[in-house]
Design a protein around this motif. Structure first.
Motif, PDB file in Angstrom:
ATOM      1  N   ASP A 299       0.869  -1.159   0.000  1.00 52.71           N
ATOM      2  CA  ASP A 299       0.000   0.000   0.000  1.00 52.71           C
ATOM      3  C   ASP A 299       0.916   1.223   0.000  1.00 52.71           C
ATOM      4  O   ASP A 299       2.089   1.129   0.387  1.00 52.71           O
ATOM      5  CB  ASP A 299      -0.889  -0.031   1.242  1.00 52.71           C
ATOM      6  CG  ASP A 299      -1.695   1.231   1.415  1.00 52.71           C
ATOM      7  OD1 ASP A 299      -2.376   1.629   0.454  1.00 52.71           O
ATOM      8  OD2 ASP A 299      -1.633   1.825   2.506  1.00 52.71           O
TER       9      ASP A 299
ATOM     10  N   ASN B 163      -5.220   2.958  -3.283  1.00 55.78           N
ATOM     11  CA  ASN B 163      -6.466   3.606  -3.679  1.00 55.78           C
ATOM     12  C   ASN B 163      -6.257   5.079  -4.036  1.00 55.78           C
ATOM     13  O   ASN B 163      -7.202   5.763  -4.433  1.00 55.78           O
ATOM     14  CB  ASN B 163      -7.518   3.486  -2.573  1.00 55.78           C
ATOM     15  CG  ASN B 163      -8.204   2.132  -2.589  1.00 55.78           C
ATOM     16  OD1 ASN B 163      -7.954   1.293  -3.446  1.00 55.78           O
ATOM     17  ND2 ASN B 163      -9.084   1.902  -1.625  1.00 55.78           N
TER      18      ASN B 163
ATOM     19  N   LYS C 291      -9.492  -1.469  -3.785  1.00 52.01           N
ATOM     20  CA  LYS C 291      -9.465  -2.231  -2.544  1.00 52.01           C
ATOM     21  C   LYS C 291     -10.651  -1.815  -1.674  1.00 52.01           C
ATOM     22  O   LYS C 291     -10.969  -0.629  -1.615  1.00 52.01           O
ATOM     23  CB  LYS C 291      -8.151  -1.962  -1.786  1.00 52.01           C
ATOM     24  CG  LYS C 291      -6.900  -2.383  -2.511  1.00 52.01           C
ATOM     25  CD  LYS C 291      -5.642  -2.038  -1.717  1.00 52.01           C
ATOM     26  CE  LYS C 291      -5.457  -0.545  -1.527  1.00 52.01           C
ATOM     27  NZ  LYS C 291      -4.225  -0.188  -0.806  1.00 52.01           N
ATOM     28  N   PRO C 292     -11.345  -2.751  -1.048  1.00 55.94           N
ATOM     29  CA  PRO C 292     -10.951  -4.129  -0.705  1.00 55.94           C
ATOM     30  C   PRO C 292     -11.231  -5.185  -1.765  1.00 55.94           C
ATOM     31  O   PRO C 292     -11.080  -6.378  -1.480  1.00 55.94           O
ATOM     32  CB  PRO C 292     -11.769  -4.419   0.554  1.00 55.94           C
ATOM     33  CG  PRO C 292     -13.022  -3.622   0.342  1.00 55.94           C
ATOM     34  CD  PRO C 292     -12.587  -2.362  -0.346  1.00 55.94           C
TER      35      PRO C 292
ATOM     36  N   MET D 175      -5.278  -6.258  -6.990  1.00 54.88           N
ATOM     37  CA  MET D 175      -4.186  -7.157  -6.609  1.00 54.88           C
ATOM     38  C   MET D 175      -3.865  -8.120  -7.753  1.00 54.88           C
ATOM     39  O   MET D 175      -2.699  -8.400  -8.055  1.00 54.88           O
ATOM     40  CB  MET D 175      -4.561  -7.941  -5.348  1.00 54.88           C
ATOM     41  CG  MET D 175      -5.248  -7.139  -4.267  1.00 54.88           C
ATOM     42  SD  MET D 175      -4.273  -5.745  -3.686  1.00 54.88           S
ATOM     43  CE  MET D 175      -2.915  -6.607  -2.930  1.00 54.88           C
TER      44      MET D 175
ATOM     45  N   ARG E 109      -8.964  -2.684   4.650  1.00 54.78           N
ATOM     46  CA  ARG E 109      -9.243  -2.969   3.238  1.00 54.78           C
ATOM     47  C   ARG E 109      -8.020  -3.552   2.531  1.00 54.78           C
ATOM     48  O   ARG E 109      -8.160  -4.311   1.585  1.00 54.78           O
ATOM     49  CB  ARG E 109      -9.710  -1.703   2.519  1.00 54.78           C
ATOM     50  CG  ARG E 109      -8.668  -0.610   2.452  1.00 54.78           C
ATOM     51  CD  ARG E 109      -9.147   0.619   1.694  1.00 54.78           C
ATOM     52  NE  ARG E 109      -8.181   1.700   1.830  1.00 54.78           N
ATOM     53  CZ  ARG E 109      -8.185   2.567   2.826  1.00 54.78           C
ATOM     54  NH1 ARG E 109      -9.120   2.497   3.754  1.00 54.78           N
ATOM     55  NH2 ARG E 109      -7.266   3.524   2.894  1.00 54.78           N
ATOM     56  N   ASP E 110      -6.821  -3.181   2.987  1.00 54.51           N
ATOM     57  CA  ASP E 110      -5.607  -3.737   2.391  1.00 54.51           C
ATOM     58  C   ASP E 110      -5.529  -5.240   2.634  1.00 54.51           C
ATOM     59  O   ASP E 110      -5.248  -6.027   1.717  1.00 54.51           O
ATOM     60  CB  ASP E 110      -4.360  -3.070   2.996  1.00 54.51           C
ATOM     61  CG  ASP E 110      -4.303  -1.584   2.745  1.00 54.51           C
ATOM     62  OD1 ASP E 110      -4.773  -1.147   1.684  1.00 54.51           O
ATOM     63  OD2 ASP E 110      -3.781  -0.864   3.617  1.00 54.51           O
TER      64      ASP E 110
ATOM     65  N   ALA F  34      -8.269  -7.126   0.705  1.00 52.06           N
ATOM     66  CA  ALA F  34      -7.959  -7.251  -0.721  1.00 52.06           C
ATOM     67  C   ALA F  34      -6.899  -8.319  -0.956  1.00 52.06           C
ATOM     68  O   ALA F  34      -7.033  -9.153  -1.863  1.00 52.06           O
ATOM     69  CB  ALA F  34      -7.495  -5.911  -1.274  1.00 52.06           C
TER      70      ALA F  34
END
Length: 229
Positions: free
Chosen positions: A11, A112, A144-145, A150, A172-173, A176
């Motif tokens: 991130d 994001n 994300k999520p 990814m 959310r990281d 995801a």
């Protein structure tokens, strides 16, 4: 059995880069334009990962929705103008990136943050050329999520999703990364406020310092290898 790692994905805000000083400064400037007293840095720092809308809400909690949108647009103008005055890699990450590169691993960012901010920021810090994957918040319809960003990063590196380890500082990281089939790690140095409960995010581990990754890697993914960091 897990596949051998070949990539670390990050991130951006609060994990790879400490963007809070510049994002706080932009909010202070915006508040000054409306004769509002500045919020102290400590009141803003741990909200940075939630983006510009959350920061504007901190400074202008009484703003009506239409005015809040105007404030957000102005905030982004201010921030883009002074995007990288105090922003830097978190301590220990320069060495971590070099160690990954020495192993022949790919590096990447999944954020994001919109690309019109992400790309110049990475360029300003000399990072863009070192990254095999960069997926911003507006690269795809999904953010994300959702796992799609990814998976796109995995396609950019040419590796299977399970060969990437994703680091983040927000729920959310981790969601995801898990949904994409990647091992996930929480960056405890990031922008995690008191209302969040990272112990319940379901990550594969948590790091207090980037260098702690190698101990986690040996014990969690390569317990039989005894690799030196």
């Amino acid at each position: 059995m897990r596949q051998e790692l070949g990539s670390v994905l990050f991130d951006l805000d609060g994990t790879l880069l400490d963007t809070a000083p510049d994002m706080h400064a932009a909010l202070v400037t915006l508040m000054a334009e409306y004769d509002r007293a500045p919020l102290p840095f400590d009141a803003v720092r741990n909200h940075v990962s939630h983006g510009s809308q959350a920061l504007v809400a901190l400074g202008f909690p009484d703003a009506e929705p239409a005015f809040a949108e105007h404030l957000k647009a102005r905030y982004l103008e201010i921030y883009a103008r002074d995007l990288c005055l105090a922003t830097a890699l978190f301590p220990g990450l320069s060495e971590l990136l070099e160690a990954c590169e020495a192993r022949g691993w790919s590096l990447g960012v999944v954020t994001n943050k919109p690309g019109w901010l992400t790309d110049p920021l990475l360029d300003a810090l000399g990072l863009r050329s070192r990254l095999a994957a960069v997926v911003s918040g507006d690269t795809l319809p999904q953010r994300k999520p959702a796992p799609e960003p990814m998976w796109l990063a995995a396609r950019q590196t040419g590796l299977a999703p399970a060969q990437h380890c994703y680091w983040g500082d927000a729920e959310r990281d981790i969601a995801a990364g898990r949904a994409a089939g990647m091992p996930t790690l929480i960056a405890n140095w990031g922008y995690i406020d008191a209302q969040q409960e990272p112990e319940h995010w379901g990550a594969d581990g948590a790091l207090d310092h980037p260098g702690d990754f190698w101990a986690w890697y040996r014990t969690a993914l390569r317990p039989e290898a005894g690799l030196a960091s």
